[in-house]
Design an enzyme around this catalytic site. Structure first.
Site, mmCIF file in Angstrom:
data_model
loop_
_atom_site.group_PDB
_atom_site.id
_atom_site.type_symbol
_atom_site.label_atom_id
_atom_site.label_comp_id
_atom_site.label_asym_id
_atom_site.label_seq_id
_atom_site.Cartn_x
_atom_site.Cartn_y
_atom_site.Cartn_z
ATOM 1 N N LYS A 55 32.263 -3.779 52.037
ATOM 2 C CA LYS A 55 31.877 -4.444 50.794
ATOM 3 C C LYS A 55 33.112 -4.750 49.943
ATOM 4 C CE LYS A 55 27.378 -2.107 50.826
ATOM 5 N NZ LYS A 55 26.420 -1.297 50.043
ATOM 6 N N ASN B 267 29.289 1.847 47.620
ATOM 7 C CA ASN B 267 29.440 2.820 48.710
ATOM 8 C C ASN B 267 30.173 2.243 49.927
ATOM 9 O OD1 ASN B 267 27.452 1.191 49.725
ATOM 10 N ND2 ASN B 267 25.798 2.691 49.534
HETATM 11 P P1 DAT Z 1 21.960 1.535 52.651
HETATM 12 O O1 DAT Z 1 23.148 0.662 52.255
HETATM 13 O O2 DAT Z 1 22.377 2.957 52.834
HETATM 14 O O3 DAT Z 1 21.170 0.978 53.809
HETATM 15 P P2 DAT Z 1 19.845 0.550 50.944
HETATM 16 O O4 DAT Z 1 19.616 -0.501 51.983
HETATM 17 O O5 DAT Z 1 18.674 1.356 50.518
HETATM 18 O O6 DAT Z 1 21.001 1.553 51.379
HETATM 19 O O7 DAT Z 1 20.410 -0.133 49.624
HETATM 20 C C1 DAT Z 1 21.343 -1.203 49.693
HETATM 21 C C2 DAT Z 1 22.452 -0.939 48.706
HETATM 22 O O8 DAT Z 1 21.962 -1.023 47.385
HETATM 23 C C3 DAT Z 1 23.058 0.445 48.815
HETATM 24 O O9 DAT Z 1 24.078 0.500 49.780
HETATM 25 C C4 DAT Z 1 23.554 0.694 47.437
HETATM 26 C C5 DAT Z 1 22.569 -0.032 46.564
HETATM 27 N N1 DAT Z 1 21.484 0.842 46.067
HETATM 28 C C6 DAT Z 1 20.477 1.382 46.802
HETATM 29 N N2 DAT Z 1 19.634 2.097 46.049
HETATM 30 C C7 DAT Z 1 20.113 1.991 44.794
HETATM 31 C C8 DAT Z 1 19.685 2.508 43.514
HETATM 32 N N3 DAT Z 1 18.595 3.259 43.400
HETATM 33 N N4 DAT Z 1 20.446 2.204 42.430
HETATM 34 C C9 DAT Z 1 21.541 1.446 42.529
HETATM 35 N N5 DAT Z 1 21.991 0.919 43.677
HETATM 36 C C10 DAT Z 1 21.299 1.189 44.794
#
Ligand code: DAT
Ligand code: MG
Length: 144
Positions: A15, A122
């Site tokens: 990212k 992240n």
């Molecule tokens: P991942 O990237 O581990 O698959 P995800 O698909 O649930 O996680 O979410 C996509 C991205 O969005 C994640 O990398 C970081 C952000 N994100 C997820 N949940 C969030 C939240 N509750 N508040 C803020 N950012 C969030």
């Protein structure tokens, strides 16, 4: 060393926060050190349309607008990696979504932290299932 014929591919994104911090090479290093093969690697400035499609599963969630904005804030390194069970394997290398809780030893656990901003930064994205991987690879690398 090569994989058995019926192998798997996943989409990984370093990212913008990772590219800005000079960690793109470190992510590539960990993918290669684990033994996966690089199929495609491209530095790309993603636009909102691509990112909204990429994160279609999160449509309607409050963190989607800041997430798309953050993902468009600079170039991403888009990677297709290949190997037996690479989809779950890269998720394991990446660690938990919340970098504060991600285990040390993982990319997020070692290299990312929570800055208290509206969206969690992240460093990496990794496809979470064979269906997501196929959809995301077609979106980012239609020629593959
Ligand atoms: P991942 O990237 O581990 O698959 P995800 O698909 O649930 O996680 O979410 C996509 C991205 O969005 C994640 O990398 C970081 C952000 N994100 C997820 N949940 C969030 C939240 N509750 N508040 C803020 N950012 C969030
Ligand atoms: Mg996800």
């Amino acid at each position: 060393m090569t994989d058995a014929p019926r192998t798997q591919r996943t989409l990984v994104l370093v990212k913008p926060d990772g590219v800005r911090r000079g960690l793109a090479g470190e992510v590539l290093r960990r993918i290669e050190a684990k033994g996966y093969t690089l199929v495609a690697v491209e530095l790309r400035q993603a636009d909102e349309a691509l990112l909204t499609e990429h994160y279609a599963e999160h449509a309607g969630k409050p963190f989607l607008p800041p997430l798309v904005q953050m993902m468009a804030s600079g170039p991403v390194l888009a990677i297709v990696a290949e190997g037996h069970r690479v989809i779950e394997g890269f998720r394991s290398l990446a660690g938990a979504t919340d970098p504060t809780l991600a285990q040390p030893g993982t990319i997020r656990g070692d290299l990312a932290r929570d800055w208290g901003r509206p969206v969690i930064e992240n460093l990496v994205h990794g496809s979470d299932s064979p269906q997501s991987a196929a959809r995301e690879i077609a979106l980012w690398f239609p020629a593959l």
